[in-house]
Design an enzyme around this catalytic site. Structure first.
Site: not given
Length: 213
Positions: A10-12, A127, A129
């Protein structure tokens, strides 16, 4: 496919966490302003992003001692791969601690290319954004762009090379699954269209109970 462990990266910001801090940077275009905001709010846990609930569920699975591989390891391993570094690290650690969630591997990269780290971690899916990170990562690992936050309306850049067609055969555990539609090729969409398509996919795998999901 050879691993006995599902790996998710995951990105943060705007993925696990809310887009609050990301908006500070996007509005000011100042890394210093971003760092000052994070230092001032270091003790304040960040709000949930769109994948916070999913991360908490994973943590519950990992904590279940009855669900283990033969070697005692968890069947799921997680990684945080974020461009945060320096003064912006403390708030991430304290937020996860406040949530009671432990991520197996955390990479605070600053300006380092995420794609190389991801290739080493080798997740089944990543993932992020922002297209600036998702596009290069997608050439090495399966990547999903999260359409949320201040960068959601930025149209993705097509990859330099277009892979051949991918054919996916969906499992058919229920007779109702045969009614699932054939979806059009994925393009940037509105939230409403995304929700509609997601529901169509979900219906393809899940039976209705008295006409209700």
């Amino acid at each position: 496919a050879e691993s006995n462990q599902l790996r998710i990266a995951f990105d943060g910001d705007a993925v696990i966490f809310s887009d609050e801090s990301e908006r500070v940077y996007q509005q000011t275009k100042s890394l210093q302003a971003f760092f000052e905001h994070e230092k001032a709010n270091a003790q304040k846990p960040m709000a949930d992003g769109p994948f916070a609930a999913f991360l908490r569920w994973i943590a519950q699975v990992q904590a279940d001692s009855s669900i283990r591989n033969q070697d005692g390891s968890s069947p799921i391993r997680t990684a945080l791969v974020t461009a945060r570094n320096g003064p912006a690290v403390k708030r991430v650690i304290l937020t996860l601690r406040a949530w009671g969630v432990a991520i197996d591997e955390e990479f605070f990269l600053g300006g380092i290319n995420k794609a190389e780290i991801l290739q080493a971690f080798n997740p089944h899916i990543f993932f992020d954004d922002q297209d600036v990170h998702a596009a290069p990562a997608s050439r090495l690992v399966s990547t999903a762009r999260v359409m949320y936050g201040p960068t959601a309306d930025i149209v993705p850049t097509p990859p330099a090379t277009v892979p051949g067609p991918i054919v996916v055969t969906a499992p058919q555990p229920y007779e109702e699954a045969t009614r699932g539609p054939t979806l059009a090729p994925l393009t940037p969409v509105t939230k409403k269209v995304f929700e509609t398509r997601l529901r169509e996919i979900f219906l393809g795998y899940t039976p209705l109970h008295n006409g209700v999901l």
